[in-house]
Structure formats: C-alpha cells, structure tokens
Design a protein around this motif. Structure first.
Motif, mmCIF file in Angstrom:
data_model
loop_
_atom_site.group_PDB
_atom_site.id
_atom_site.type_symbol
_atom_site.label_atom_id
_atom_site.label_comp_id
_atom_site.label_asym_id
_atom_site.label_seq_id
_atom_site.Cartn_x
_atom_site.Cartn_y
_atom_site.Cartn_z
ATOM 1 N N GLY A 159 40.090 32.147 35.601
ATOM 2 C CA GLY A 159 38.993 33.060 35.288
ATOM 3 C C GLY A 159 39.447 34.382 34.724
ATOM 4 O O GLY A 159 38.638 35.301 34.587
ATOM 5 N N VAL A 160 40.740 34.521 34.398
ATOM 6 C CA VAL A 160 41.265 35.789 33.888
ATOM 7 C C VAL A 160 41.346 35.730 32.372
ATOM 8 O O VAL A 160 41.839 34.760 31.799
ATOM 9 N N GLU A 161 40.859 36.775 31.713
ATOM 10 C CA GLU A 161 40.918 36.842 30.260
ATOM 11 C C GLU A 161 42.291 37.337 29.811
ATOM 12 O O GLU A 161 42.993 38.028 30.545
ATOM 13 N N GLY A 162 42.652 37.003 28.583
ATOM 14 C CA GLY A 162 43.912 37.462 28.022
ATOM 15 C C GLY A 162 44.866 36.315 27.750
ATOM 16 O O GLY A 162 44.618 35.156 28.111
ATOM 17 N N GLU A 163 45.973 36.640 27.124
ATOM 18 C CA GLU A 163 46.990 35.635 26.823
ATOM 19 C C GLU A 163 47.761 35.296 28.097
ATOM 20 O O GLU A 163 48.279 36.179 28.768
ATOM 21 N N GLN A 164 47.831 34.029 28.426
ATOM 22 C CA GLN A 164 48.546 33.616 29.618
ATOM 23 C C GLN A 164 49.963 33.197 29.259
ATOM 24 O O GLN A 164 50.190 32.423 28.336
ATOM 25 N N HIS A 165 50.934 33.714 30.032
ATOM 26 C CA HIS A 165 52.345 33.378 29.820
ATOM 27 C C HIS A 165 52.962 33.067 31.170
ATOM 28 O O HIS A 165 52.885 33.880 32.098
ATOM 29 N N ASP A 166 53.553 31.883 31.301
ATOM 30 C CA ASP A 166 54.201 31.434 32.542
ATOM 31 C C ASP A 166 55.713 31.410 32.362
ATOM 32 O O ASP A 166 56.217 31.051 31.282
ATOM 33 N N ALA A 167 56.426 31.750 33.439
ATOM 34 C CA ALA A 167 57.890 31.723 33.372
ATOM 35 C C ALA A 167 58.461 31.545 34.766
ATOM 36 O O ALA A 167 57.906 32.049 35.751
ATOM 37 N N THR A 168 59.569 30.813 34.857
ATOM 38 C CA THR A 168 60.328 30.639 36.096
ATOM 39 C C THR A 168 61.797 30.843 35.782
ATOM 40 O O THR A 168 62.339 30.215 34.865
ATOM 41 N N ASP A 169 62.429 31.724 36.538
ATOM 42 C CA ASP A 169 63.852 31.978 36.310
ATOM 43 C C ASP A 169 64.674 30.865 36.980
ATOM 44 O O ASP A 169 64.533 30.648 38.196
ATOM 45 N N PRO A 170 65.528 30.170 36.229
ATOM 46 C CA PRO A 170 66.310 29.076 36.826
ATOM 47 C C PRO A 170 67.334 29.549 37.843
ATOM 48 O O PRO A 170 67.724 28.781 38.738
ATOM 49 N N GLY A 171 67.761 30.796 37.755
ATOM 50 C CA GLY A 171 68.762 31.300 38.695
ATOM 51 C C GLY A 171 68.149 31.816 39.980
ATOM 52 O O GLY A 171 68.580 31.469 41.082
ATOM 53 N N THR A 172 67.140 32.663 39.890
ATOM 54 C CA THR A 172 66.526 33.262 41.080
ATOM 55 C C THR A 172 65.397 32.407 41.656
ATOM 56 O O THR A 172 65.058 32.543 42.829
ATOM 57 N N GLY A 173 64.799 31.563 40.833
ATOM 58 C CA GLY A 173 63.678 30.748 41.273
ATOM 59 C C GLY A 173 62.350 31.491 41.312
ATOM 60 O O GLY A 173 61.318 30.915 41.657
ATOM 61 N N VAL A 174 62.348 32.765 40.938
ATOM 62 C CA VAL A 174 61.105 33.547 40.938
ATOM 63 C C VAL A 174 60.186 33.032 39.840
ATOM 64 O O VAL A 174 60.620 32.803 38.705
ATOM 65 N N ASN A 175 58.906 32.870 40.184
ATOM 66 C CA ASN A 175 57.909 32.351 39.253
ATOM 67 C C ASN A 175 56.870 33.423 38.971
ATOM 68 O O ASN A 175 56.477 34.174 39.870
ATOM 69 N N THR A 176 56.411 33.502 37.712
ATOM 70 C CA THR A 176 55.400 34.488 37.346
ATOM 71 C C THR A 176 54.399 33.900 36.368
ATOM 72 O O THR A 176 54.733 33.006 35.575
ATOM 73 N N THR A 177 53.188 34.392 36.465
ATOM 74 C CA THR A 177 52.132 34.148 35.478
ATOM 75 C C THR A 177 51.606 35.509 35.056
ATOM 76 O O THR A 177 51.186 36.300 35.913
ATOM 77 N N MET A 178 51.634 35.794 33.764
ATOM 78 C CA MET A 178 51.179 37.087 33.257
ATOM 79 C C MET A 178 50.059 36.891 32.251
ATOM 80 O O MET A 178 50.075 35.926 31.477
ATOM 81 N N PHE A 179 49.109 37.806 32.280
ATOM 82 C CA PHE A 179 47.995 37.816 31.337
ATOM 83 C C PHE A 179 48.035 39.141 30.584
ATOM 84 O O PHE A 179 48.005 40.209 31.202
ATOM 85 N N LEU A 180 48.102 39.066 29.272
ATOM 86 C CA LEU A 180 48.164 40.260 28.431
ATOM 87 C C LEU A 180 46.827 40.446 27.725
ATOM 88 O O LEU A 180 46.321 39.516 27.083
ATOM 89 N N VAL A 181 46.263 41.655 27.854
ATOM 90 C CA VAL A 181 44.963 41.961 27.262
ATOM 91 C C VAL A 181 45.128 43.211 26.399
ATOM 92 O O VAL A 181 45.519 44.274 26.906
ATOM 93 N N GLY A 182 44.832 43.092 25.107
ATOM 94 C CA GLY A 182 44.904 44.249 24.221
ATOM 95 C C GLY A 182 43.782 45.234 24.495
ATOM 96 O O GLY A 182 42.621 44.844 24.654
ATOM 97 N N LYS A 183 44.109 46.517 24.583
ATOM 98 C CA LYS A 183 43.144 47.580 24.841
ATOM 99 C C LYS A 183 43.285 48.659 23.773
ATOM 100 O O LYS A 183 44.255 48.680 23.013
ATOM 101 N N GLU A 184 42.289 49.562 23.734
ATOM 102 C CA GLU A 184 42.364 50.666 22.787
ATOM 103 C C GLU A 184 43.549 51.576 23.094
ATOM 104 O O GLU A 184 44.153 52.150 22.189
ATOM 105 N N TYR A 185 43.880 51.697 24.380
ATOM 106 C CA TYR A 185 44.970 52.581 24.761
ATOM 107 C C TYR A 185 46.328 51.889 24.699
ATOM 108 O O TYR A 185 47.368 52.520 24.853
ATOM 109 N N GLY A 186 46.374 50.577 24.548
ATOM 110 C CA GLY A 186 47.636 49.845 24.538
ATOM 111 C C GLY A 186 47.440 48.415 25.000
ATOM 112 O O GLY A 186 46.677 47.651 24.399
ATOM 113 N N THR A 187 48.083 48.050 26.121
ATOM 114 C CA THR A 187 48.014 46.680 26.627
ATOM 115 C C THR A 187 47.904 46.699 28.146
ATOM 116 O O THR A 187 48.620 47.445 28.827
ATOM 117 N N GLU A 188 46.991 45.880 28.668
ATOM 118 C CA GLU A 188 46.863 45.685 30.107
ATOM 119 C C GLU A 188 47.637 44.432 30.491
ATOM 120 O O GLU A 188 47.532 43.405 29.834
#
Length: 259
Positions: free
Chosen positions: A147-176
């Motif tokens: 349900g989140v708007e924006g570009e979705q980008h998934d990544a998992t670091d093979p060394g640390t195992g940390v997993n992330t999902t990021m959503f980038l939304v363009g704004k007038e002031y920059g990027t959220e």
C-alpha cells in the motif's frame, strides 16, 4: 405634556391602560427620563402583586379597619404559599421517580423539604474485554509495502544478511525515502546515507538498534522509518544503511544500488 401623562406610570405598569392610552404613554416615556426611572422601580412591585389574587386584595382592603383580620389574612396567605411550594416539591419528586423507572436508575429517599432530594445510585456496569492490540512495527511505519506509493527497491547483503525494502517518492523539495529493515542485529548505531551521482554524499537519518535488533529471532518486528533528502530522485546513485562504531568508523550493512 400634561401632568396626567406623568400620573399614568402606575397604571401602565399594572397594565390597566387601554390600547390608545398605552401607546400615548409609551410615546411620552421615550422622552421622559423621570417616568422611565419611576417605571423601573415599579417592576419588582408589579411582580409581587401578580402573585396575589382578587380575593386576597379584597381581604387586604378590609384589614385597614380590622387589625385582627390583617393577621388572619397574612397567616392564610403564608399557609397557601407553603402548600403551593410543597405541591411543587412533590410534583418534582414524582417526575424524578418516574424518570428513574424509565431509565433503569435507582433513586434514594425523597425528602419533604427544600434541600436536594435526588440521589442516584450508580448503574451496574458489565465488564467488557477489549481485543488485544495488534503488534505494530517500530519507528515511523510505512505499513504494508503493497500500500506504499513510490519506487520499490529490495536488497539483501550477502555478507551481513541485513534485508531492506525502500520506497522512493519524488517531492518538490527533493526525495522522500521510506525504509524497512529486517535481520538487523544489535546493539549498534546506524545511519542512512544517500550517495549522489556526482559522488557527493549526505547522511539523512541516524538511529540506535537495541540488543534484540529488528526482524530477528529475538525481536520479530521490523524497523520502519522515513527520511528525506534535498537530492532529486534522478540525482541519487545509491542509498546505503551503515553501522557506525564508537570511533565514528562506518561499515556498510546493506546497499540499494543502481538507482
């Protein structure tokens, strides 16, 4: 204006003037401050007289020649007023009891004097069990990724195992940037780094990770946070989550690249 006009104050206050005389006196009253002041002093007296009936007035006239009759008349008036007041109290009490029967509220004993006579017993309450609240994600949440708007980008670091999902939304002031992290162990201090395409970088958020971490076997809840950067969406090359030690040395934990 004749003296008769000034003598009409009492008659006007008692309402005994006919329509024509009342209108004439009101025209006089608008320009005569003396009559206006006299009329104002008569208002309380008129209010008292309105509570006396005709029979009482006739009896009071006879008391001018018979002092004993005055005493008997005053006693009768007091008894009549006392009975009227008690009837009003009983009527009010009856209305309160009837209301209590309709609303299911019990009332205490009604007193026959001028004190407060109503005492409500508290209505029985039925205990209710509220549903247990659902666990919530830590930090300023981004909720369900679907349900989140924006570009979705998934990544998992093979060394640390940390997993992330990021959503980038363009704004007038920059990027959220909305970030979701799991398999992030603790304790540690982390930061979010934005790297621009011109190789300049900017730290846009920092936070502490407790000993149980986030999205781990100890703490299954993910970390969710929101950050902003002045960089336009097209100027961002990569976003990196870093761990910072006590000496300020940063180590990458997971990176979203090729943006």
């Amino acid at each position: 204006m004749s003296r008769a006009d000034h003598m009409d104050v009492a008659a006007y206050a008692l309402g005994v003037l006919d329509t024509q005389d009342a209108e004439r006196f009101e025209e006089h009253l608008a320009t005569c401050w003396a009559c206006a002041a006299e009329l104002e002093t008569m208002v309380p007296v008129v209010g008292l007289l309105s509570g006396i009936d005709g029979e009482t007035m006739m009896a009071l006239e006879q008391t001018h020649t018979d002092p004993a009759l005055l005493d008997r008349t005053l006693m009768a008036v007091r008894r009549d007023r006392r009975r009227t007041r008690l009837r009003q109290v009983f009527a009010t009490a009856a209305a309160v009891v009837a209301f209590g029967a309709l609303s299911g509220v019990g009332f205490a004993t009604v007193f026959h004097d001028d004190r407060q006579f109503q005492q409500a017993d508290p209505a029985p309450t039925v205990p209710t069990t509220a549903p247990a609240p659902e666990p919530k994600s830590s930090g300023p949440g981004i909720g369900d990724p679907a349900g989140v708007e924006g570009e979705q980008h998934d990544a998992t670091d093979p060394g640390t195992g940390v997993n992330t999902t990021m959503f980038l939304v363009g704004k007038e002031y920059g990027t959220e940037i909305n970030v979701r992290l799991t398999k992030l162990p603790g304790p540690r201090t982390c930061r979010l780094l934005v790297v621009r395409k011109n190789n300049t970088s900017e730290v846009v958020s920092t936070w502490s990770v407790p000993g149980g971490g986030y999205g781990t076997s100890t703490n299954q809840l993910p970390l969710e946070l929101t950050a902003s950067t002045a960089a336009a969406r097209d100027d961002i090359a990569k976003i990196q989550v870093q761990s910072v030690d006590a000496n300020g040395i940063a180590t990458p934990l997971v990176t979203v690249a090729d943006l």
